[in-house]
Design a protein around this motif. Structure first.
Motif, PDB file in Angstrom:
ATOM      1  N   PHE A  12      69.271  89.739 140.365  1.00 47.72           N
ATOM      2  CA  PHE A  12      69.956  91.181 141.205  1.00 47.72           C
ATOM      3  C   PHE A  12      70.573  90.731 142.160  1.00 47.72           C
ATOM      4  O   PHE A  12      70.111  90.026 143.000  1.00 47.72           O
ATOM      5  CB  PHE A  12      69.055  92.126 141.163  1.00 47.72           C
ATOM      6  N   LYS A  13      71.622  90.984 142.770  1.00 47.85           N
ATOM      7  CA  LYS A  13      72.090  91.066 144.206  1.00 47.85           C
ATOM      8  C   LYS A  13      71.330  92.089 144.854  1.00 47.85           C
ATOM      9  O   LYS A  13      71.248  93.529 144.272  1.00 47.85           O
ATOM     10  CB  LYS A  13      73.555  91.229 144.386  1.00 47.85           C
ATOM     11  N   THR A  14      70.926  92.105 146.291  1.00 51.60           N
ATOM     12  CA  THR A  14      70.454  93.180 146.941  1.00 51.60           C
ATOM     13  C   THR A  14      70.898  93.132 148.444  1.00 51.60           C
ATOM     14  O   THR A  14      71.595  92.222 148.799  1.00 51.60           O
ATOM     15  CB  THR A  14      68.817  92.990 147.045  1.00 51.60           C
ATOM     16  N   ILE A  48      69.000  87.448 146.459  1.00 49.11           N
ATOM     17  CA  ILE A  48      68.923  87.339 145.072  1.00 49.11           C
ATOM     18  C   ILE A  48      67.356  87.879 144.825  1.00 49.11           C
ATOM     19  O   ILE A  48      66.329  87.447 145.782  1.00 49.11           O
ATOM     20  CB  ILE A  48      69.098  85.991 144.265  1.00 49.11           C
ATOM     21  N   LEU A  49      67.159  88.524 143.899  1.00 50.74           N
ATOM     22  CA  LEU A  49      65.834  89.190 143.420  1.00 50.74           C
ATOM     23  C   LEU A  49      66.134  88.644 142.048  1.00 50.74           C
ATOM     24  O   LEU A  49      66.767  88.889 141.163  1.00 50.74           O
ATOM     25  CB  LEU A  49      65.927  90.688 143.477  1.00 50.74           C
ATOM     26  N   ARG A  50      64.751  87.911 141.756  1.00 49.26           N
ATOM     27  CA  ARG A  50      64.540  87.460 140.370  1.00 49.26           C
ATOM     28  C   ARG A  50      63.224  88.181 139.813  1.00 49.26           C
ATOM     29  O   ARG A  50      62.377  88.110 140.255  1.00 49.26           O
ATOM     30  CB  ARG A  50      64.413  85.870 140.446  1.00 49.26           C
ATOM     31  N   ILE A  62      66.570  99.026 139.389  1.00 48.04           N
ATOM     32  CA  ILE A  62      67.545  99.492 140.247  1.00 48.04           C
ATOM     33  C   ILE A  62      67.281 100.802 140.811  1.00 48.04           C
ATOM     34  O   ILE A  62      67.160 100.969 142.158  1.00 48.04           O
ATOM     35  CB  ILE A  62      69.005  99.507 139.514  1.00 48.04           C
ATOM     36  N   ASP A  63      66.693 101.765 139.867  1.00 52.35           N
ATOM     37  CA  ASP A  63      66.189 103.058 140.615  1.00 52.35           C
ATOM     38  C   ASP A  63      65.049 102.989 141.436  1.00 52.35           C
ATOM     39  O   ASP A  63      65.123 103.588 142.434  1.00 52.35           O
ATOM     40  CB  ASP A  63      66.046 104.091 139.361  1.00 52.35           C
ATOM     41  N   CYS A  71      69.940  98.688 148.266  1.00 49.04           N
ATOM     42  CA  CYS A  71      70.906  98.613 147.268  1.00 49.04           C
ATOM     43  C   CYS A  71      70.725  97.267 146.187  1.00 49.04           C
ATOM     44  O   CYS A  71      70.256  96.214 146.873  1.00 49.04           O
ATOM     45  CB  CYS A  71      72.254  98.214 147.909  1.00 49.04           C
ATOM     46  N   CYS A  72      70.892  97.335 145.142  1.00 47.80           N
ATOM     47  CA  CYS A  72      70.437  96.435 144.080  1.00 47.80           C
ATOM     48  C   CYS A  72      71.637  96.397 142.921  1.00 47.80           C
ATOM     49  O   CYS A  72      71.619  97.724 142.377  1.00 47.80           O
ATOM     50  CB  CYS A  72      69.023  96.553 143.718  1.00 47.80           C
ATOM     51  N   SER A  73      71.901  95.543 142.275  1.00 47.54           N
ATOM     52  CA  SER A  73      72.865  95.405 141.279  1.00 47.54           C
ATOM     53  C   SER A  73      72.645  94.101 140.344  1.00 47.54           C
ATOM     54  O   SER A  73      72.246  93.253 141.072  1.00 47.54           O
ATOM     55  CB  SER A  73      74.164  95.764 141.644  1.00 47.54           C
ATOM     56  N   LEU A  74      72.789  94.471 139.124  1.00 43.60           N
ATOM     57  CA  LEU A  74      72.669  93.059 138.263  1.00 43.60           C
ATOM     58  C   LEU A  74      73.496  92.266 138.669  1.00 43.60           C
ATOM     59  O   LEU A  74      74.804  92.433 138.910  1.00 43.60           O
ATOM     60  CB  LEU A  74      72.794  93.793 136.954  1.00 43.60           C
TER      61      LEU A  74
END
Length: 77
Positions: A12-14, A48-50, A62-63, A71-74
């Motif tokens: 994820f991008k954060t 990055i979040l792994r 994400i929620d 903010c977090c997106s795949l």
């Protein structure tokens, strides 16, 4: 024949910029996703979040982070 479960890795991008926030996120996510390996790469420009594990619910991650005002997106190339 016995089937072996495979782990998956979701990236994820954060917008996390500091270790304190990253640690808080990891604590919350670890509570909801026990038996997963979770880490941040804050040196990466996308912060990055792994998440590595057997049953990863992308929407829930994400929620949960959104509830923490993160903010977090795949991640997609």
């Amino acid at each position: 024949m016995m089937r072996t479960a495979r782990t998956t890795v979701e990236i994820f991008k954060t917008d996390v910029t500091d270790a304190t926030t990253a640690d808080s996120c990891i604590l919350v996510l670890s509570h909801h996703f026990p038996n997963t390996h979770i880490n941040f790469d804050l040196e990466d420009c996308d912060r990055i979040l792994r998440v590595e594990g057997y049953h990863i619910n992308i929407r829930k991650i994400i929620d949960l982070l959104a509830a923490m005002e993160v903010c977090c997106s795949l991640y997609t190339d």
